[in-house]
Design a protein around this motif. Sequence first.
Motif, PDB file in Angstrom:
ATOM      1  N   TYR A  95      54.878  58.418  11.701  1.00 31.71           N
ATOM      2  CA  TYR A  95      56.006  57.554  12.048  1.00 31.71           C
ATOM      3  C   TYR A  95      56.656  57.111  10.743  1.00 31.71           C
ATOM      4  CZ  TYR A  95      58.541  54.205  14.964  1.00 31.71           C
ATOM      5  OH  TYR A  95      59.519  53.530  15.654  1.00 31.71           O
ATOM      6  N   SER A 100      51.232  54.288  11.632  1.00 35.51           N
ATOM      7  CA  SER A 100      52.264  54.097  12.653  1.00 35.51           C
ATOM      8  C   SER A 100      52.300  52.657  13.151  1.00 35.51           C
ATOM      9  CB  SER A 100      51.993  55.048  13.824  1.00 35.51           C
ATOM     10  OG  SER A 100      52.857  54.768  14.903  1.00 35.51           O
ATOM     11  N   ALA A 114      66.652  59.603  17.745  1.00 33.03           N
ATOM     12  CA  ALA A 114      65.808  60.607  18.408  1.00 33.03           C
ATOM     13  C   ALA A 114      64.345  60.464  17.997  1.00 33.03           C
ATOM     14  CB  ALA A 114      66.304  62.007  18.043  1.00 33.03           C
ATOM     15  N   PRO A 115      63.448  60.702  18.954  1.00 37.92           N
ATOM     16  CA  PRO A 115      62.014  60.573  18.637  1.00 37.92           C
ATOM     17  C   PRO A 115      61.608  61.414  17.426  1.00 37.92           C
ATOM     18  CG  PRO A 115      62.309  60.844  21.000  1.00 37.92           C
ATOM     19  CD  PRO A 115      63.669  61.003  20.380  1.00 37.92           C
ATOM     20  N   MET A 169      62.632  59.659  14.227  1.00 38.29           N
ATOM     21  CA  MET A 169      61.844  58.462  13.918  1.00 38.29           C
ATOM     22  C   MET A 169      60.538  58.828  13.205  1.00 38.29           C
ATOM     23  SD  MET A 169      63.152  55.567  14.818  1.00 38.29           S
ATOM     24  CE  MET A 169      64.720  55.195  15.618  1.00 38.29           C
ATOM     25  N   ARG A 170      60.210  60.108  13.241  1.00 37.32           N
ATOM     26  CA  ARG A 170      58.945  60.554  12.639  1.00 37.32           C
ATOM     27  C   ARG A 170      59.238  61.578  11.570  1.00 37.32           C
ATOM     28  NH1 ARG A 170      58.083  60.073  18.325  1.00 37.32           N
ATOM     29  NH2 ARG A 170      56.437  58.582  18.824  1.00 37.32           N
TER      30      ARG A 170
END
Lengths: 416, 476
Positions: B357, B405, B470-471, B474-475
């Motif tokens: 993350y 995270s 967007a997921p 984010m990572r």
Amino acid sequence: MKRREFLTTGALAAGGAWLSSRVTFAGVAHGSKPRLVFVILRGALDGLAAVPACGDPGYAELRGDLALARPGTAGGALALDGFFGLHPSLAFMQQSYAARELIVFHAVASPYRDRSHFDGQNVLETGYPEPHAVQTGWLNRALAAIPARLAPENERGISIAPTAPLVMRGPAAVTSWSPSRLAPLGDDTLQRITDLYSHDALLRQKLAEALAAEAIADEGAAEPANAMRDGMRRRPLLAQRGKPGAQYAEIVKAAARFLRQENGPQVAVFDTTGWDTHFNEGGANGQLAVRLAALDGALSALKTNLGPVWNDTAVLLATEFGRTVAENGTRGTDHGTATAAYLLGGVVNGGRVVADWPGLSPRKLYQDRDLRPTLDLRSVMKGLLAEHLAVPPRALESSVFPASREARSLSGLVRA
Amino acid sequence: MGLMDKGLTSAIAANRFGLGARPGELAAIGASGSEWLKAQLRDPVPQITGEGLRSSASILAQIYDLRRTIRAERRRVAGAGAGTDAGAAAIGAFNELKQLIRPVYLAEAGARFRQSVATDRPFVERLTHFWTNHFAVSIDKGVLVALAGSYEREAIRPYVLGNFTDMLLATERHPAMLLYLDNELSMGADSRAARNIERRNAQRKIGINENLARETLELHTVGVDGGYTQTDVTAFSEVLTGWSIAGPQGWWSGAQPGTFLFRAAMHEPGSQVVMGRRYPDRGYDQGAAVLRDLARRPATARFIATKLTRHFIADDPPAPAVARVAGAFVQSGGDLPTVYRALIDSPEAWEQPVAKYKSPADFIVSAYRGLELPVRADKAPVGLFQLLGQRIWGPGSPAGWPDRSADWDGASELLKRIEWADAVGQRVGPRRDALQLAAQMLGGVLSGATREAIARAESAAQAVVLLLAAPEFMRR
């Protein structure tokens, strides 16, 4: 802003996390829900500076220049019970003591016995006897253990921080909130992002929590969120630095705003830092005095902001460990062991210092340098959780504070 | 590696090891992610220069001078009795002090941010930030606002592709670290200076300050489980007495003002035992010898390997990768490029895309890189870093910023990222093709759902928001 309308429809699509919490909040009886605030004092607050043992002949002798004068003398400690005093910066604490709304626990320590801040804070927050045993916090596990009939299941706790501190992480649904200077999102964009997160369990949950917290913040705000944000935008950057008081004002206001809500969270957590006084700690005046005054002011503001809810509230303040009894070579103190903890609020059965005082003569010190611990901090926490939040005793022993049998719950901490 | 055919290798190299793909970067990397990373280790670390960047020594010397003026003026006013106005000299010096510190911070943070956004060796830049965070100082302490940037340029950056021992010595003796961890006044109880003070003023408490010694053991070298005791901390503190900073005049001078100075007069005489080894008193060299030995301990190799593996591979570092990286550390005697190559060669690094993350700093920098957002020459978006929860050079403790995270994925934090993305979208959206940029930034990790959401956005601005929210963005 129409966030609330969005939430009822949008969050349904997101899996209903928000809606279910909303419904259960609404089911709580008004007026008597217990509230708890946990304030983490990071950096090892010097318990002998905040709560000097003026009556112990070893105190002035070992503390040297850091020793506070006895109560009643110029610049001296504030009077508590004749033996202990309070740092002169802690005027509100003294009033609370006089109003029987403050208990000071002294010579208290977590089970941690080394002197690393980070391991010490880990034990303080996980509630386990050893550091890094788990990645959840005792307060979250306690919230998860409260019977559903006594309190709503979701959104029981809030961290006034961008991300929850370890003590609030775990199985119970909790959220976090911190002030933003950014403009809120449009509903359509929010809906699309919610959809985009529908297959991402973590982000879906976090976004739902954030929106729930925003909605509560908006409800409780005297002025709408937008106006509040515009006000913040005008503030200089890094305004939180420098003046310790300024950084707490916002936090305390937010915590009170959430806790005042009838359908809001019952537990709030926030952090304070700056207690690691290796250098120029100061006595009645100086660095620590300024920080203590800011903390005292924050607690006073919390009471004011909570209004009548103060009478349902207990505030626990704890730090990872104490500091050396003697001054170090740079007019400060190094990492130590036992310290003081503080419990105040309208429900607190206060006006006393709870301490099995070990004494400050050199041969009574822990490892020849620190205040010797005689009370386990978990005893305070367990007693508070049992009496105030109705956490079942069995859960306290098994899931909340494992391996804590020797730390027996204290009783009589809150008014019956 | 098995991922190269899907464009995942380049995405991992650019986004997890680097600072986020700039347009064209993924294509340039192609299937050779590990070669791209290793090539960045060959040349010396780029040094940052720019307007307003000054040496720690010159900044400190100026601060000392201004403080001296203020003190002298206070004494003069106190001597003249009540009712005397503070002199113009004191007010002038005080204002000058205030006006000195913040512009230095802004210039340094701006230069660092520009480098992060523009560099074509982002792996080296990420490593620099990693080490600054490992040997953390924080602007929580006032004077560090003026020194954190020059500390990174002087004590971290030149050593990122060198040997760990050299970086350890450079950081522990840097004035920023000595001030942050309170060592500059730590004095041996039996030192000459202490005896002089005792003769003059029997009341004054003299002694050591443990802070630097403890954090060096716990946070910089062997780690909290590295096998030391309170006795070792105390002995090491005695060893480090005298590690100080040259002041402007008199007793405090002895070297160029604002630079490291070993003050033999404050040093505790005699040999000391630290973690089972006896160190005879050779003045400064006693401390240097302890540090060199700490750097070579297997516990240090393990501790560093665990942190690197957590940062570059996964929150819970896979044990084989940790062992491999620690082994490279031990066998090479702390040669950092060798250590980094072991990390790159760990198959675990390439197995799981988007394993980490993003921290707020990662999120901001990767957005600036990917969208080629304009960076103003004279300032970094320091307010943005603060708002998203990660002030530049401002961790809350000497442990530096955390690296899991759960430390960054908070609800409020997430909402702020999205709100900022919204502001960015409104500012630059009309001039960006988010769908095309999504492929350039995310490569093989771009999901069908994200692509579809961006394609269906109601406006170019909204498309940018969806890309940054967007997921997979984010990572890393």
